[in-house]
Write a protein that holds these residues in place. Structure first.
Motif, PDB file in Angstrom:
ATOM      1  N   LEU A  37       0.816  -1.218   0.000  1.00 28.20           N
ATOM      2  CA  LEU A  37       0.000   0.000   0.000  1.00 28.20           C
ATOM      3  C   LEU A  37       0.849   1.267   0.000  1.00 28.20           C
ATOM      4  O   LEU A  37       0.308   2.375   0.045  1.00 28.20           O
ATOM      5  CB  LEU A  37      -0.950   0.000   1.201  1.00 28.20           C
ATOM      6  CG  LEU A  37      -2.093  -1.020   1.135  1.00 28.20           C
ATOM      7  CD1 LEU A  37      -2.884  -1.024   2.433  1.00 28.20           C
ATOM      8  CD2 LEU A  37      -3.017  -0.719  -0.041  1.00 28.20           C
ATOM      9  N   GLY A  38       2.171   1.108  -0.059  1.00 26.90           N
ATOM     10  CA  GLY A  38       3.020   2.280  -0.238  1.00 26.90           C
ATOM     11  C   GLY A  38       3.966   2.633   0.883  1.00 26.90           C
ATOM     12  O   GLY A  38       4.733   3.604   0.772  1.00 26.90           O
ATOM     13  N   ASP A  39       3.971   1.883   1.975  1.00 30.45           N
ATOM     14  CA  ASP A  39       4.886   2.172   3.077  1.00 30.45           C
ATOM     15  C   ASP A  39       5.985   1.112   3.117  1.00 30.45           C
ATOM     16  O   ASP A  39       5.718  -0.054   3.382  1.00 30.45           O
ATOM     17  CB  ASP A  39       4.132   2.197   4.407  1.00 30.45           C
ATOM     18  CG  ASP A  39       5.068   2.411   5.587  1.00 30.45           C
ATOM     19  OD1 ASP A  39       6.095   3.084   5.404  1.00 30.45           O
ATOM     20  OD2 ASP A  39       4.779   1.884   6.677  1.00 30.45           O
ATOM     21  N   SER A  40       7.206   1.513   2.891  1.00 33.50           N
ATOM     22  CA  SER A  40       8.335   0.569   2.829  1.00 33.50           C
ATOM     23  C   SER A  40       9.073   0.428   4.166  1.00 33.50           C
ATOM     24  O   SER A  40      10.122  -0.204   4.227  1.00 33.50           O
ATOM     25  CB  SER A  40       9.332   1.012   1.754  1.00 33.50           C
ATOM     26  OG  SER A  40       9.864   2.298   2.054  1.00 33.50           O
ATOM     27  N   THR A  41       8.519   1.008   5.230  1.00 36.77           N
ATOM     28  CA  THR A  41       9.201   0.971   6.529  1.00 36.77           C
ATOM     29  C   THR A  41       9.478  -0.462   6.983  1.00 36.77           C
ATOM     30  O   THR A  41      10.604  -0.809   7.354  1.00 36.77           O
ATOM     31  CB  THR A  41       8.358   1.693   7.596  1.00 36.77           C
ATOM     32  OG1 THR A  41       8.047   3.016   7.160  1.00 36.77           O
ATOM     33  CG2 THR A  41       9.125   1.763   8.911  1.00 36.77           C
ATOM     34  N   VAL A  77       5.093   0.737  11.106  1.00 38.24           N
ATOM     35  CA  VAL A  77       4.299   1.261   9.998  1.00 38.24           C
ATOM     36  C   VAL A  77       4.266   2.783  10.088  1.00 38.24           C
ATOM     37  O   VAL A  77       3.993   3.336  11.153  1.00 38.24           O
ATOM     38  CB  VAL A  77       2.847   0.725  10.036  1.00 38.24           C
ATOM     39  CG1 VAL A  77       2.010   1.364   8.926  1.00 38.24           C
ATOM     40  CG2 VAL A  77       2.841  -0.790   9.893  1.00 38.24           C
ATOM     41  N   ASN A  78       4.557   3.439   8.978  1.00 40.12           N
ATOM     42  CA  ASN A  78       4.474   4.902   8.895  1.00 40.12           C
ATOM     43  C   ASN A  78       3.262   5.261   8.040  1.00 40.12           C
ATOM     44  O   ASN A  78       3.324   5.225   6.812  1.00 40.12           O
ATOM     45  CB  ASN A  78       5.752   5.477   8.286  1.00 40.12           C
ATOM     46  CG  ASN A  78       5.753   7.002   8.270  1.00 40.12           C
ATOM     47  OD1 ASN A  78       4.753   7.644   8.598  1.00 40.12           O
ATOM     48  ND2 ASN A  78       6.856   7.586   7.869  1.00 40.12           N
ATOM     49  N   ARG A  79       2.151   5.584   8.708  1.00 37.93           N
ATOM     50  CA  ARG A  79       0.917   5.876   7.985  1.00 37.93           C
ATOM     51  C   ARG A  79       1.023   7.096   7.076  1.00 37.93           C
ATOM     52  O   ARG A  79       0.227   7.271   6.169  1.00 37.93           O
ATOM     53  CB  ARG A  79      -0.232   6.051   8.985  1.00 37.93           C
ATOM     54  CG  ARG A  79      -0.750   4.730   9.546  1.00 37.93           C
ATOM     55  CD  ARG A  79      -1.700   4.977  10.710  1.00 37.93           C
ATOM     56  NE  ARG A  79      -2.467   3.789  11.050  1.00 37.93           N
ATOM     57  CZ  ARG A  79      -1.981   2.725  11.657  1.00 37.93           C
ATOM     58  NH1 ARG A  79      -0.699   2.710  11.994  1.00 37.93           N
ATOM     59  NH2 ARG A  79      -2.744   1.691  11.930  1.00 37.93           N
ATOM     60  N   GLY A  80       2.020   7.935   7.331  1.00 40.24           N
ATOM     61  CA  GLY A  80       2.216   9.117   6.498  1.00 40.24           C
ATOM     62  C   GLY A  80       2.587   8.772   5.069  1.00 40.24           C
ATOM     63  O   GLY A  80       2.478   9.623   4.170  1.00 40.24           O
TER      64      GLY A  80
END
Length: 223
Positions: A37-41, A77-80
């Motif tokens: 979904l776009g978060d590579s953390t 997870v970095n929701r930003g």
């Protein structure tokens, strides 16, 4: 009980295998969904992996074996990094419990397959017993993890979902709730009389889920 252990020594190897598989899939589901979904953390921390060693927490595992309650390493997870932080946050959080629900369904399906086609009859008593114990534990453990993680108390997934669902105006109220929610959580888990009237009946809903699963399984297998 197995002395200091929460589980019986005879089933302990199966319990460990089931817990390792279940926790690993649960945390992988969080990490993989966040990455897609776009978060590579989580990916940067090596958590988009089916290697149990990157997910298991040593102290959490020991507590699980001793007290019957434990945990794995939380997935960062970095929701930003999400296009829709709150919506995608809910999806990532829910992915963990849903993965346990899917594992329970698959395990029950395989269990019914063995029963329907009599595959266990051609096996030795020891092998047949081991398979049955493993599959039954996979069903019960994953249903327990599914239900348990949906409880809306921090640090469980259910609370994170509530955080993303409620209006931002109630953020301060949620923060106040967090201050004493952990105490409630520990009381419910470790005080047996309280657990017997709260947590245990709730987790008992797993039996209802098994009955619900039985219908599509019977349909698929033509039973």
């Amino acid at each position: 009980m197995g002395g200091l252990l929460f589980y019986d020594w005879n089933t302990l190897p199966f319990v460990i295998l089931v817990l390792v598989l279940s926790f690993t899939i649960h945390e992988f589901a969080h990490a993989y969904s966040a990455y897609k979904l776009g978060d590579s953390t989580a990916y940067q921390f090596g958590r988009v992996s089916l290697n149990p060693m990157v997910h298991l927490d040593l102290f959490g595992t020991i507590m699980l074996l001793i007290a019957g309650f434990g945990w794995a390493k939380p997935v960062p997870v970095n929701r930003g990094n999400f296009k829709s932080p709150r919506l995608m946050g809910i999806i990532v959080t829910a992915a963990g419990p849903i993965s346990n629900l899917i594992l329970a369904f698959i395990s029950l399906f395989v269990f019914v397959l063995f029963q329907k086609y009599g595959w266990l009859e051609s096996m030795s008593t020891g092998s047949a017993s081991a398979i049955l114990i493993f599959l039954k534990l996979m069903v019960s453990t994953n249903l327990t993890l599914f239900l348990f993680n949906l409880i809306p108390i921090p640090p469980l997934d259910g609370y994170r979902i509530i955080q993303d669902l409620v209006d931002l105006r109630y953020t301060e109220s949620l923060q106040k709730f967090e201050q004493w929610a952990s105490v409630i959580f520990l009381l419910v888990v470790f005080v047996r009389p309280l657990r017997q009237v709260t947590l245990d009946p709730y987790l008992g809903l797993g039996n209802n889920i098994i009955e619900l699963f039985a219908k599509p399984i019977a349909f698929i297998l033509g039973m």
